[in-house]
Design a protein around this motif. Structure first.
Motif, PDB file in Angstrom:
ATOM      1  N   PHE A 399      -3.591 -21.113  21.108  1.00 43.32           N
ATOM      2  CA  PHE A 399      -4.109 -22.477  20.972  1.00 43.32           C
ATOM      3  C   PHE A 399      -2.983 -23.449  20.616  1.00 43.32           C
ATOM      4  CE2 PHE A 399      -8.323 -20.421  20.388  1.00 43.32           C
ATOM      5  CZ  PHE A 399      -9.063 -21.207  21.262  1.00 43.32           C
ATOM      6  N   GLU A 400      -2.122 -23.065  19.702  1.00 45.19           N
ATOM      7  CA  GLU A 400      -1.037 -23.958  19.285  1.00 45.19           C
ATOM      8  C   GLU A 400      -0.082 -24.256  20.429  1.00 45.19           C
ATOM      9  OE1 GLU A 400      -1.093 -22.348  14.650  1.00 45.19           O
ATOM     10  OE2 GLU A 400       0.381 -21.575  16.081  1.00 45.19           O
ATOM     11  N   ARG A 401       0.134 -23.291  21.310  1.00 41.93           N
ATOM     12  CA  ARG A 401       1.074 -23.478  22.420  1.00 41.93           C
ATOM     13  C   ARG A 401       0.385 -23.984  23.687  1.00 41.93           C
ATOM     14  NH1 ARG A 401       6.067 -20.832  21.334  1.00 41.93           N
ATOM     15  NH2 ARG A 401       6.532 -20.682  23.564  1.00 41.93           N
ATOM     16  N   ASN A 402      -0.897 -24.341  23.584  1.00 36.03           N
ATOM     17  CA  ASN A 402      -1.660 -24.936  24.686  1.00 36.03           C
ATOM     18  C   ASN A 402      -1.806 -23.999  25.871  1.00 36.03           C
ATOM     19  OD1 ASN A 402      -3.207 -26.922  25.924  1.00 36.03           O
ATOM     20  ND2 ASN A 402      -1.438 -27.987  26.794  1.00 36.03           N
ATOM     21  N   ARG A 403      -1.867 -22.690  25.603  1.00 31.81           N
ATOM     22  CA  ARG A 403      -2.211 -21.767  26.679  1.00 31.81           C
ATOM     23  C   ARG A 403      -3.722 -21.741  26.879  1.00 31.81           C
ATOM     24  NH1 ARG A 403       1.141 -17.882  24.222  1.00 31.81           N
ATOM     25  NH2 ARG A 403      -0.568 -16.375  24.078  1.00 31.81           N
ATOM     26  N   ILE A 404      -4.474 -21.979  25.810  1.00 28.49           N
ATOM     27  CA  ILE A 404      -5.919 -22.102  25.890  1.00 28.49           C
ATOM     28  C   ILE A 404      -6.352 -23.290  25.034  1.00 28.49           C
ATOM     29  CG2 ILE A 404      -6.464 -19.697  26.429  1.00 28.49           C
ATOM     30  CD1 ILE A 404      -6.926 -19.192  23.474  1.00 28.49           C
ATOM     31  N   GLY A 405      -7.548 -23.772  25.284  1.00 30.79           N
ATOM     32  CA  GLY A 405      -8.105 -24.877  24.512  1.00 30.79           C
ATOM     33  C   GLY A 405      -9.574 -24.628  24.235  1.00 30.79           C
ATOM     34  N   VAL A 406     -10.206 -25.557  23.546  1.00 31.93           N
ATOM     35  CA  VAL A 406     -11.645 -25.469  23.298  1.00 31.93           C
ATOM     36  C   VAL A 406     -12.205 -26.881  23.326  1.00 31.93           C
ATOM     37  CG1 VAL A 406     -11.389 -25.539  20.776  1.00 31.93           C
ATOM     38  CG2 VAL A 406     -13.447 -24.525  21.782  1.00 31.93           C
ATOM     39  N   ASN A 407     -13.371 -27.021  23.943  1.00 29.67           N
ATOM     40  CA  ASN A 407     -13.930 -28.355  24.172  1.00 29.67           C
ATOM     41  C   ASN A 407     -15.421 -28.379  23.881  1.00 29.67           C
ATOM     42  OD1 ASN A 407     -11.449 -29.505  25.719  1.00 29.67           O
ATOM     43  ND2 ASN A 407     -11.945 -27.600  26.778  1.00 29.67           N
ATOM     44  N   GLN A 408     -15.870 -29.495  23.337  1.00 24.91           N
ATOM     45  CA  GLN A 408     -17.297 -29.769  23.237  1.00 24.91           C
ATOM     46  C   GLN A 408     -17.674 -30.731  24.353  1.00 24.91           C
ATOM     47  OE1 GLN A 408     -18.481 -31.160  19.351  1.00 24.91           O
ATOM     48  NE2 GLN A 408     -18.354 -29.115  18.450  1.00 24.91           N
ATOM     49  N   ILE A 409     -18.591 -30.290  25.200  1.00 26.42           N
ATOM     50  CA  ILE A 409     -19.108 -31.132  26.279  1.00 26.42           C
ATOM     51  C   ILE A 409     -20.526 -31.537  25.897  1.00 26.42           C
ATOM     52  CG2 ILE A 409     -19.761 -31.252  28.712  1.00 26.42           C
ATOM     53  CD1 ILE A 409     -17.700 -29.036  29.252  1.00 26.42           C
ATOM     54  N   LEU A 410     -20.769 -32.821  25.817  1.00 20.46           N
ATOM     55  CA  LEU A 410     -22.119 -33.330  25.614  1.00 20.46           C
ATOM     56  C   LEU A 410     -22.657 -33.786  26.968  1.00 20.46           C
ATOM     57  CD1 LEU A 410     -24.453 -34.166  23.722  1.00 20.46           C
ATOM     58  CD2 LEU A 410     -23.350 -36.410  23.527  1.00 20.46           C
ATOM     59  N   ALA A 411     -23.756 -33.192  27.392  1.00 19.61           N
ATOM     60  CA  ALA A 411     -24.344 -33.495  28.696  1.00 19.61           C
ATOM     61  C   ALA A 411     -25.819 -33.834  28.512  1.00 19.61           C
ATOM     62  CB  ALA A 411     -24.186 -32.318  29.648  1.00 19.61           C
ATOM     63  N   VAL A 412     -26.343 -34.623  29.418  1.00 25.64           N
ATOM     64  CA  VAL A 412     -27.701 -35.142  29.321  1.00 25.64           C
ATOM     65  C   VAL A 412     -28.468 -34.826  30.598  1.00 25.64           C
ATOM     66  CG1 VAL A 412     -29.095 -37.240  29.031  1.00 25.64           C
ATOM     67  CG2 VAL A 412     -26.920 -37.022  27.827  1.00 25.64           C
ATOM     68  N   LYS A 413     -29.734 -34.486  30.438  1.00 28.63           N
ATOM     69  CA  LYS A 413     -30.653 -34.389  31.568  1.00 28.63           C
ATOM     70  C   LYS A 413     -31.351 -35.745  31.682  1.00 28.63           C
ATOM     71  CE  LYS A 413     -34.623 -31.767  33.333  1.00 28.63           C
ATOM     72  NZ  LYS A 413     -35.467 -30.563  33.136  1.00 28.63           N
ATOM     73  N   SER A 414     -31.034 -36.484  32.702  1.00 29.43           N
ATOM     74  CA  SER A 414     -31.509 -37.866  32.804  1.00 29.43           C
ATOM     75  C   SER A 414     -33.027 -37.943  32.922  1.00 29.43           C
ATOM     76  CB  SER A 414     -30.872 -38.562  34.010  1.00 29.43           C
ATOM     77  OG  SER A 414     -29.473 -38.647  33.855  1.00 29.43           O
TER      78      SER A 414
END
Length: 435
Positions: A399-414
């Motif tokens: 993670f520190e060397r940016n080989r992998i990351g982590v993300n929160q995706i907020l998505a909506v059902k319209s």
């Protein structure tokens, strides 16, 4: 065998195209390499036999798990030093995977000599390696086995590593806070992004030991259904829920998310679960969650991602992690995950990277494990404790060397007509009203 360390140093330089960046100590107590910093200890020639039979990361990992390879000094410093030589080479040299290349015959002969007279005999993998897997990837039965391998290793072991929060995903750090504070803040961030309100139905996919469900019910008044494939997690979560007096608000099931039929829900949280889904099932995952939401409902997808690769096979986790930690896990690039969620009908409204937060979280978990290694062994096994220490420390460096990351995706059902119910200022989560 005289001066095995110098011979190992020369062999490593021939195979990797550069001298080892850390000092090596061999089983004959000889040493070679830089005088300062950590020392890579090759405690038994059997470790070399493992490399001959399984060149690359898995052979090295088996030596580590068996205690034949170790690091004396700062493990993070050792992993940092080795990262650029082994995992991040822009122009790979011959490498350990090429031991069969005829051009490397002299190196192979030296490795055979160092491995000893029984080099032709394979060495059984050390304990805790995943048993042979049968059938197609990510069927329900195979997923149950994979989850059981990782999570059903004893709740007491996870209590030591994770601490009182019992949250097995990256925390959300503020300056000066503890791991428990940071995990509470992460759970609260998820609840606010989902705009949870009193009486909302929340589906927590991969609910773990119940921490998200408890926070959502206790702090926001949500009615929560949590699903997990781990029986040990479910039993632990139900006990915690009863102790909190929240059995009327939370139900925990041992159930595959694909078998949930009692929607629709106002919101869905999926925190650290989608890494187990796999590329062959990801569109199904997105379709199922979309179908379980009410119009206007929100999905919070918290997921580790790897850097984009040309070859989709590269989405599989590393050999060591696949064999010992997360069987059948896959890490897709963020863009691919977003595309599939959109193809399923979701509107992506926010993406937040927590890469540095995960590195700090992993270092906190390693510190918890190292604070009492004997206890960790008592609650699991010597091999399991070594596996988790290496996997968490190596992941922190990744993670520190940016080989992998982590993300929160907020998505909506319209809603019908395209309404999202989102506030105009998307990042002011406390201002989310009306859906």
């Amino acid at each position: 065998m005289a001066d095995a360390a110098s011979r190992l140093t020369a062999l490593a330089e021939e195979l990797l195209g550069a001298p080892p960046p850390i000092r090596i100590r061999a089983w004959d107590e000889s040493e070679s390499g830089p005088a300062d910093g950590p020392v890579l200890v090759i405690g038994h020639p059997r470790a070399l036999r493992r490399l001959l039979w399984k060149p690359g990361e898995l052979g090295l990992a088996r030596g580590w798990v068996a205690g034949e390879i170790d690091v004396e000094g700062d493990l993070y410093e050792a992993l940092e030093a080795l990262a650029g030589l082994i995992w991040e080479r822009s122009e790979p040299g011959p490498g350990l995977r090429s031991l069969g290349d005829p051009r490397l015959r002299s190196a192979v002969r030296e490795l055979l000599a160092l491995a000893g007279p029984r080099f032709w005999l394979p060495v059984p993998p050390p304990a805790e390696e995943v048993a042979a897997r049968r059938g197609p990837l990510h069927t329900k039965a195979r997923d149950r086995q994979a989850i059981s391998h990782h999570y059903d290793v004893g709740n007491a072991f996870y209590e030591q590593v994770l601490g009182p929060s019992m949250v097995y995903s990256c925390a959300y750090w503020r300056d000066g806070g503890s791991l428990e504070d940071a995990q509470r803040d992460k759970l609260d961030l998820v609840c606010r992004k989902l705009a949870l309100r009193e009486g909302d139905r929340l589906l927590d996919v991969g609910c773990g030991w119940g921490s998200m469900a408890i926070h959502a019910a206790r702090e926001y008044g949500a009615q929560v259904t949590g699903v997990t494939l781990s029986r040990e997690q479910a039993a632990y979560a139900r006990k915690r829920i009863a102790e909190e007096g929240l059995t009327d608000r939370i139900e925990v099931r041992v159930q595959d998310y694909r078998d949930v039929k009692d929607g629709p829900f106002d919101a869905i949280s999926s925190i650290g679960m989608a890494e187990h889904v796999g590329s062959v099932r990801y569109r199904e995952y997105a379709d199922v969650l979309y179908g379980l939401l009410k119009p206007g409902g929100r999905l919070l997808n918290h997921q580790i991602a790897r850097r984009p690769e040309q070859d989709e096979a590269a989405y599989r986790v590393d050999d060591f992690i696949d064999a010992y930690v997360f069987p059948d896990g896959e890490l897709a690039p963020l863009g691919r995950t977003l595309s599939i969620l959109e193809e399923a009908g979701f509107e992506a409204r926010d993406v937040e990277s927590l890469r540095e937060h995960y590195a700090r979280t992993l270092r906190a978990w390693v510190a918890n494990l190292e604070s009492d290694r004997r206890r960790a062994v008592r609650h699991s096994s010597p091999g399991r404790a070594r596996i988790w220490r290496l996997y968490m420390a190596a992941s922190a460096v990744a993670f520190e060397r940016n080989r992998i990351g982590v993300n929160q995706i907020l998505a909506v059902k319209s809603r019908d007509g395209g309404g999202s119910g989102m506030p105009l200022r998307a990042r002011n989560w406390n201002d989310a009203d009306g859906r």
